[in-house]
Design a protein around this motif. Structure first.
Motif, PDB file in Angstrom:
ATOM      1  N   ARG A 229      -5.042  -7.826 -15.104  1.00 51.29           N
ATOM      2  CA  ARG A 229      -4.469  -9.175 -14.992  1.00 51.29           C
ATOM      3  C   ARG A 229      -3.767  -9.335 -13.655  1.00 51.29           C
ATOM      4  N   SER A 230      -3.963 -10.501 -13.038  1.00 50.22           N
ATOM      5  CA  SER A 230      -3.385 -10.757 -11.725  1.00 50.22           C
ATOM      6  C   SER A 230      -3.064 -12.236 -11.598  1.00 50.22           C
ATOM      7  N   SER A 231      -2.412 -12.591 -10.502  1.00 46.99           N
ATOM      8  CA  SER A 231      -2.167 -13.992 -10.173  1.00 46.99           C
ATOM      9  C   SER A 231      -2.125 -14.122  -8.657  1.00 46.99           C
ATOM     10  N   VAL A 232      -2.415 -15.325  -8.182  1.00 44.38           N
ATOM     11  CA  VAL A 232      -2.411 -15.596  -6.740  1.00 44.38           C
ATOM     12  C   VAL A 232      -1.040 -16.138  -6.354  1.00 44.38           C
ATOM     13  N   LEU A 233      -0.423 -15.528  -5.359  1.00 42.29           N
ATOM     14  CA  LEU A 233       0.906 -15.961  -4.933  1.00 42.29           C
ATOM     15  C   LEU A 233       0.797 -17.174  -4.014  1.00 42.29           C
ATOM     16  N   PRO A 234       1.854 -18.006  -3.959  1.00 37.71           N
ATOM     17  CA  PRO A 234       1.833 -19.193  -3.094  1.00 37.71           C
ATOM     18  C   PRO A 234       1.556 -18.825  -1.642  1.00 37.71           C
ATOM     19  N   SER A 235       0.932 -19.733  -0.933  1.00 37.90           N
ATOM     20  CA  SER A 235       0.519 -19.453   0.451  1.00 37.90           C
ATOM     21  C   SER A 235       1.685 -19.376   1.422  1.00 37.90           C
ATOM     22  N   ASP A 236       2.903 -19.776   0.979  1.00 35.89           N
ATOM     23  CA  ASP A 236       4.049 -19.696   1.891  1.00 35.89           C
ATOM     24  C   ASP A 236       4.654 -18.300   1.961  1.00 35.89           C
ATOM     25  N   ARG A 237       4.128 -17.384   1.141  1.00 38.84           N
ATOM     26  CA  ARG A 237       4.591 -15.995   1.196  1.00 38.84           C
ATOM     27  C   ARG A 237       3.854 -15.300   2.334  1.00 38.84           C
ATOM     28  N   VAL A 238       4.526 -15.031   3.436  1.00 36.32           N
ATOM     29  CA  VAL A 238       3.889 -14.466   4.626  1.00 36.32           C
ATOM     30  C   VAL A 238       4.219 -12.978   4.754  1.00 36.32           C
ATOM     31  N   ASP A 252       7.263  -3.727 -12.947  1.00 33.18           N
ATOM     32  CA  ASP A 252       6.213  -4.330 -13.771  1.00 33.18           C
ATOM     33  C   ASP A 252       5.121  -5.051 -12.990  1.00 33.18           C
ATOM     34  N   HIS A 253       5.158  -5.031 -11.670  1.00 33.69           N
ATOM     35  CA  HIS A 253       4.082  -5.625 -10.894  1.00 33.69           C
ATOM     36  C   HIS A 253       4.118  -5.097  -9.462  1.00 33.69           C
ATOM     37  N   PHE A 254       3.042  -5.359  -8.740  1.00 35.81           N
ATOM     38  CA  PHE A 254       3.033  -5.118  -7.299  1.00 35.81           C
ATOM     39  C   PHE A 254       2.099  -6.136  -6.662  1.00 35.81           C
ATOM     40  N   SER A 255       2.265  -6.365  -5.363  1.00 38.99           N
ATOM     41  CA  SER A 255       1.483  -7.377  -4.656  1.00 38.99           C
ATOM     42  C   SER A 255       0.681  -6.732  -3.534  1.00 38.99           C
ATOM     43  N   VAL A 256      -0.535  -7.242  -3.353  1.00 38.84           N
ATOM     44  CA  VAL A 256      -1.476  -6.654  -2.401  1.00 38.84           C
ATOM     45  C   VAL A 256      -1.960  -7.729  -1.435  1.00 38.84           C
ATOM     46  N   MET A 257      -2.027  -7.372  -0.145  1.00 35.89           N
ATOM     47  CA  MET A 257      -2.593  -8.263   0.853  1.00 35.89           C
ATOM     48  C   MET A 257      -4.111  -8.288   0.694  1.00 35.89           C
ATOM     49  N   THR A 258      -4.692  -9.468   0.789  1.00 37.52           N
ATOM     50  CA  THR A 258      -6.145  -9.606   0.722  1.00 37.52           C
ATOM     51  C   THR A 258      -6.647 -10.222   2.030  1.00 37.52           C
ATOM     52  N   GLY A 259      -7.931 -10.530   2.073  1.00 41.51           N
ATOM     53  CA  GLY A 259      -8.472 -11.202   3.248  1.00 41.51           C
ATOM     54  C   GLY A 259      -8.030 -12.644   3.352  1.00 41.51           C
ATOM     55  N   GLY A 260      -7.375 -13.153   2.328  1.00 39.03           N
ATOM     56  CA  GLY A 260      -6.859 -14.515   2.341  1.00 39.03           C
ATOM     57  C   GLY A 260      -5.803 -14.695   1.279  1.00 39.03           C
ATOM     58  N   LEU A 263      -2.183 -11.211  -3.612  1.00 36.86           N
ATOM     59  CA  LEU A 263      -2.525 -11.098  -5.022  1.00 36.86           C
ATOM     60  C   LEU A 263      -1.468 -10.255  -5.716  1.00 36.86           C
ATOM     61  N   ARG A 264      -0.876 -10.787  -6.772  1.00 38.83           N
ATOM     62  CA  ARG A 264       0.084 -10.022  -7.561  1.00 38.83           C
ATOM     63  C   ARG A 264      -0.633  -9.404  -8.758  1.00 38.83           C
ATOM     64  N   VAL A 265      -0.444  -8.125  -8.974  1.00 42.80           N
ATOM     65  CA  VAL A 265      -1.080  -7.386 -10.070  1.00 42.80           C
ATOM     66  C   VAL A 265      -0.048  -7.174 -11.171  1.00 42.80           C
ATOM     67  N   HIS A 266      -0.386  -7.633 -12.384  1.00 40.42           N
ATOM     68  CA  HIS A 266       0.559  -7.584 -13.505  1.00 40.42           C
ATOM     69  C   HIS A 266       0.205  -6.520 -14.536  1.00 40.42           C
ATOM     70  N   ASP A 267      -1.081  -6.219 -14.687  1.00 39.55           N
ATOM     71  CA  ASP A 267      -1.506  -5.288 -15.739  1.00 39.55           C
ATOM     72  C   ASP A 267      -2.599  -4.404 -15.168  1.00 39.55           C
ATOM     73  N   TRP A 268      -2.404  -3.096 -15.247  1.00 40.31           N
ATOM     74  CA  TRP A 268      -3.357  -2.173 -14.640  1.00 40.31           C
ATOM     75  C   TRP A 268      -3.319  -0.838 -15.365  1.00 40.31           C
ATOM     76  N   GLU A 269      -4.310  -0.022 -15.083  1.00 35.61           N
ATOM     77  CA  GLU A 269      -4.289   1.360 -15.559  1.00 35.61           C
ATOM     78  C   GLU A 269      -5.004   2.230 -14.540  1.00 35.61           C
ATOM     79  N   THR A 270      -4.619   3.484 -14.499  1.00 31.42           N
ATOM     80  CA  THR A 270      -5.202   4.407 -13.531  1.00 31.42           C
ATOM     81  C   THR A 270      -5.638   5.682 -14.235  1.00 31.42           C
ATOM     82  N   ALA A 271      -6.548   6.376 -13.586  1.00 28.02           N
ATOM     83  CA  ALA A 271      -6.992   7.660 -14.131  1.00 28.02           C
ATOM     84  C   ALA A 271      -5.849   8.658 -14.163  1.00 28.02           C
TER      85      ALA A 271
END
Length: 287
Positions: A229-238, A252-260, A263-271
């Motif tokens: 699960r993820s969400s797109v953050l507002p474009s004013d976040r530079v 409970d979350h982390f945010s990742v830079m994309t090509g545009g 993206l905030r990640v809310h639910d994840w799992e890892t090996a």
């Protein structure tokens, strides 16, 4: 629905062998349904093999329903009940004939879709339509919520279609091939995230291939990382960072830079069970 309609009886349920259940992420064991309805249960790996065909022929049914079955019904199967085999396709036929219709519905940003009951034809999802139930696709639709909408559409269509067929009112609306589109098969590996894509495109992928499907994924070095699960953050976040870099994180979350955009990640799992560190760069193939 078939089991509870007074004008119908459910005599045989054909389902997948339990040993092959892992092939399908949305597999449901129908043993309980068969027991509750008094139907015979047949497990098979292939609906077109001679043993399965003989069992269906021996049941001497009036109609065959092919629902949630990913195998193509071959010539010998179709000959069991010519013009009396009904299938379900989770798309607004003739649009999105083929495979993986639910993920493609989200990836293509379809605003409206439908569940389609059809009489199986000789081609791919090209048979005459028995009924269709249209509904809207939400901007934040996920594979799971879209799946639930199709379950509801199927139930509604069966309720009205079974009643009509029982009294001989059988609809056959030919599909218009001018509007046909075809959806290609998707695999588990098609969920690999390209962080050079925009935040909107990555969020769309995450929603399209989430549960009950295997999920969108990336790598934190060699650690496979599935995002649910993820969400797109507002474009004013530079933030100034490279694509795939973790720019902020909390418990409970982390945010990742994309090509545009971000993206905030809310639910994840890892090996490994470990979350990515601040400034870590996600991506690659894990090798």
């Amino acid at each position: 629905m078939l089991a509870h309609d007074p004008d119908w009886s459910l005599d045989l349920i054909v389902t997948l062998e339990l040993a092959a259940a892992s092939r399908h992420s949305d597999f449901v064991d129908l043993a309980d349904a068969a027991s509750q309805s008094g139907a015979e249960l047949l497990r098979t790996l292939n609906s077109n093999n001679p043993e399965t065909l003989r069992a269906i022929a021996s049941a001497n049914v009036d109609f065959i329903f092919v629902i949630g079955w990913s195998q193509i019904c071959r010539e010998d199967f179709m000959a069991l009940k010519p013009d009396r085999i009904i299938g379900y396709h989770p798309a607004a036929l003739p649009r999105l004939r083929g495979r993986a219709a639910l993920p493609w519905t989200i990836l293509l940003q379809e605003p409206i879709t439908a569940g389609s009951l059809m009489w199986l034809g000789q081609g791919v999802d090209d048979g005459d339509l028995l009924d269709q139930q249209f509904f809207h696709v939400a901007p934040d639709e996920t594979a799971e919520t879209l799946y639930e909408k199709h379950q509801s559409a199927l139930a509604q269509m069966l309720e009205r279609s079974l009643a009509k067929i029982a009294i001989g009112d059988i609809a056959r609306q030919p599909q218009d091939p001018r509007y046909a589109t075809y959806a290609a098969k998707r695999t588990r590996e098609d969920g690999l995230i390209d962080w050079n894509d925009s935040a909107n495109a990555i969020d769309r992928l995450i929603r399209a291939v989430g549960k009950p499907y295997p999920g969108a994924f990336t790598f934190n070095k060699d650690d496979r990382f599935t995002i649910w699960r993820s969400s797109v953050l507002p474009s004013d976040r530079v933030h100034h960072a490279i694509a795939g870099q973790v720019v902020e994180r909390s418990e409970d979350h982390f945010s990742v830079m994309t090509g545009g955009g971000l993206l905030r990640v809310h639910d994840w799992e890892t090996a490994s069970g470990k979350a990515p560190k601040q400034h870590a760069v996600l991506g690659g193939t894990g090798s």
